[in-house]
Design an enzyme around this catalytic site. Sequence first.
Site, PDB file in Angstrom:
ATOM      1  N   GLY A 258      41.121 -11.243 -53.444  1.00 34.08           N
ATOM      2  CA  GLY A 258      42.019 -10.656 -54.430  1.00 34.08           C
ATOM      3  C   GLY A 258      41.415 -10.396 -55.802  1.00 34.08           C
ATOM      4  N   GLY A 259      40.108 -10.552 -55.929  1.00 34.57           N
ATOM      5  CA  GLY A 259      39.465 -10.333 -57.233  1.00 34.57           C
ATOM      6  C   GLY A 259      39.761  -8.945 -57.782  1.00 34.57           C
ATOM      7  N   ASP A 303      45.803  -4.756 -40.261  1.00 39.08           N
ATOM      8  CA  ASP A 303      44.505  -4.129 -40.019  1.00 39.08           C
ATOM      9  C   ASP A 303      44.473  -2.752 -40.690  1.00 39.08           C
ATOM     10  OD1 ASP A 303      42.287  -2.866 -38.943  1.00 39.08           O
ATOM     11  OD2 ASP A 303      42.496  -3.854 -36.989  1.00 39.08           O
ATOM     12  N   ASP A 322      37.269  -1.828 -50.187  1.00 41.75           N
ATOM     13  CA  ASP A 322      36.153  -2.763 -50.407  1.00 41.75           C
ATOM     14  C   ASP A 322      35.862  -3.366 -49.025  1.00 41.75           C
ATOM     15  OD1 ASP A 322      34.288  -4.343 -51.669  1.00 41.75           O
ATOM     16  OD2 ASP A 322      35.740  -5.816 -52.383  1.00 41.75           O
ATOM     17  N   CYS A 375      29.305  -4.579 -50.863  1.00 41.61           N
ATOM     18  CA  CYS A 375      28.289  -5.367 -51.566  1.00 41.61           C
ATOM     19  C   CYS A 375      27.038  -5.401 -50.677  1.00 41.61           C
ATOM     20  CB  CYS A 375      28.784  -6.758 -51.927  1.00 41.61           C
ATOM     21  SG  CYS A 375      29.387  -7.723 -50.539  1.00 41.61           S
TER      22      CYS A 375
HETATM   23  C1  LIG Z   1      34.380  -7.628 -49.188  1.00 47.62           C
HETATM   24  S1  LIG Z   1      35.755  -8.532 -48.699  1.00 47.62           S
HETATM   25  C2  LIG Z   1      36.953  -8.029 -49.881  1.00 47.62           C
HETATM   26  C3  LIG Z   1      36.826  -8.658 -51.256  1.00 47.62           C
HETATM   27  C4  LIG Z   1      38.015  -8.323 -52.144  1.00 47.62           C
HETATM   28  N1  LIG Z   1      38.203  -6.909 -52.266  1.00 47.62           N
HETATM   29  C5  LIG Z   1      37.879  -8.926 -53.535  1.00 47.62           C
HETATM   30  O1  LIG Z   1      37.483  -8.235 -54.466  1.00 47.62           O
HETATM   31  O2  LIG Z   1      38.235 -10.094 -53.713  1.00 47.62           O
HETATM   32  C6  LIG Z   1      36.244  -7.685 -47.263  1.00 47.62           C
HETATM   33  C7  LIG Z   1      37.598  -8.112 -46.717  1.00 47.62           C
HETATM   34  O3  LIG Z   1      37.933  -7.244 -45.633  1.00 47.62           O
HETATM   35  C8  LIG Z   1      38.759  -7.947 -44.738  1.00 47.62           C
HETATM   36  N2  LIG Z   1      38.808  -7.177 -43.482  1.00 47.62           N
HETATM   37  C9  LIG Z   1      37.931  -7.132 -42.467  1.00 47.62           C
HETATM   38  N3  LIG Z   1      38.312  -6.265 -41.529  1.00 47.62           N
HETATM   39  C10 LIG Z   1      39.481  -5.735 -41.958  1.00 47.62           C
HETATM   40  C11 LIG Z   1      40.391  -4.788 -41.424  1.00 47.62           C
HETATM   41  N4  LIG Z   1      40.179  -4.192 -40.247  1.00 47.62           N
HETATM   42  N5  LIG Z   1      41.508  -4.503 -42.139  1.00 47.62           N
HETATM   43  C12 LIG Z   1      41.756  -5.096 -43.322  1.00 47.62           C
HETATM   44  N6  LIG Z   1      40.933  -6.016 -43.869  1.00 47.62           N
HETATM   45  C13 LIG Z   1      39.813  -6.322 -43.202  1.00 47.62           C
HETATM   46  C14 LIG Z   1      38.108  -9.310 -44.661  1.00 47.62           C
HETATM   47  O4  LIG Z   1      39.029 -10.285 -44.219  1.00 47.62           O
HETATM   48  C15 LIG Z   1      37.660  -9.514 -46.121  1.00 47.62           C
HETATM   49  O5  LIG Z   1      38.614 -10.279 -46.807  1.00 47.62           O
END
Ligand SMILES: C[S@@+](CC[C@H](N)C(=O)[O-])C[C@H]1O[C@@H](n2cnc3c(N)ncnc32)[C@H](O)[C@@H]1O
Length: 434
Positions: A258-259, A303, A322, A375
């Site tokens: 959630g950042g 999803d 992201d 990232c």
């Molecule tokens: C890079 S992290 C996100 C960091 C977040 N945006 C932040 O700034 O705190 C990627 C996120 O994508 C989620 N994720 C992975 N596959 C996904 C999908 N098919 N649909 C939605 N979220 C997904 C993961 O659980 C993870 O929390």
Amino acid sequence: MSLSVRALAARSCFDVVDQGMSLSEVLPKAQALLDNPLDKALLQEICFGVMRYLPQLEAVCSQLMAKPLIKQLRPLQFLLYVGIYQLKFMRIPDHAAISETVEAARELKGQSLTKLINGVLRNVQRQQELFNFEAAPAAVKFNHPGWLITALQQAYPEQWQAILDANQQKAPLWLRVNVSKISATDYAAALTRAGIEYSRPLADLPAAIKLAQAQDVTSLPGYSDGWFSVQDAAAQYAATLLDVQNGQQILDACCAPGGKTCHILELAPDASVTALDKDARRLMRVHDNLARLGLTAKVIAADASEPTTWWQGQLFDRILLDVPCSATGVIRRHPDIRWLRKKADIPALAELQQRILQQCWALLAPGGSLLYATCSVLPQENSMQIEQFLQQKSDASLVALPHQPDNANYGWQILPGERDVDGFFYARLVKQVR
Ligand SMILES: C[S@@+](CC[C@H](N)C(=O)[O-])C[C@H]1O[C@@H](n2cnc3c(N)ncnc32)[C@H](O)[C@@H]1O
């Protein structure tokens, strides 16, 4: 029996390298078993160090032992790395490093190995030349897996070595001031009054504050009042580049923890934000962060690549993707990533990223913008994704970002260490009005 710092470090490193668990999962649990904050910090420093120098620690051991310890004794093999790391890279007096490490062997049921461990460590202490890796294979010389070195050499013929060097550095602690509660200037003044050294080196991110030294953030001014969040400055570009405004419908499709969701709301408190993530457990942290900062979003566990299961039919003005990625841009902050990530993960991640991008594009209003972010430093997850997407979507156009060198790059690739921030990639796509 409670375990000492060295025994916990050996067990944690074993859990990561041999069992495939992440250090962010293992380390807090191990730290919770220690009372003293200094011990917790020491444990982190040793674990991070072993991850950073694993190939060289293995190479030194193999020079001093006929063969590695058998499978059942693997935690003690990692204890050897813990001992060698202290001798070579830390300012702990040699005699203390050796005796504490040998003592830890007993805790790990390695009573019969104390002589061997003592012998190996004494040899390391005496033979500095063991650490001459100039002529060693690249994986040992640079302390990264061979596949990643090759991928970086191909993508960045000029900069690959600087990237590997940056990955070996300790990452600074960056704060993001919550400008919906306090101005960045006033918060900086509060830090000055508290005697905390900092800088604000990025003119294009005035709310980004870099602390001179890492510290316990809960004791910084305004923690419980939600005056700031911890977030690397590279990640702070997301909400800014998305150009969020009050009144907009905004989707943050991969939001946990959630950042960036919170940053969007700090900049546009009256925007209507839908924060989605597939991982319900990680969404608990989104709720916590929103609550601490006094912000509100519609949080959904779903999803992003299957909008039919959750989308209510309202188009979004802004979408942040992201996406899940290799995290090869944040190795300096998470040094275990290089050992956890495998070459075969990349095509699978790239396929998921493209699917999320394609599916969420349909939810964007004409004239709206989508920011694709990772990232990662690998082109397969970044520029190549955008190139492929633009070939398929005639209603999409790429908008050059302020820092983006030229459009041929399909986005802005920040390399680790540049501006002292993490490696990140951003591309902004706009949907044409027809
Ligand atoms: C890079 S992290 C996100 C960091 C977040 N945006 C932040 O700034 O705190 C990627 C996120 O994508 C989620 N994720 C992975 N596959 C996904 C999908 N098919 N649909 C939605 N979220 C997904 C993961 O659980 C993870 O929390």
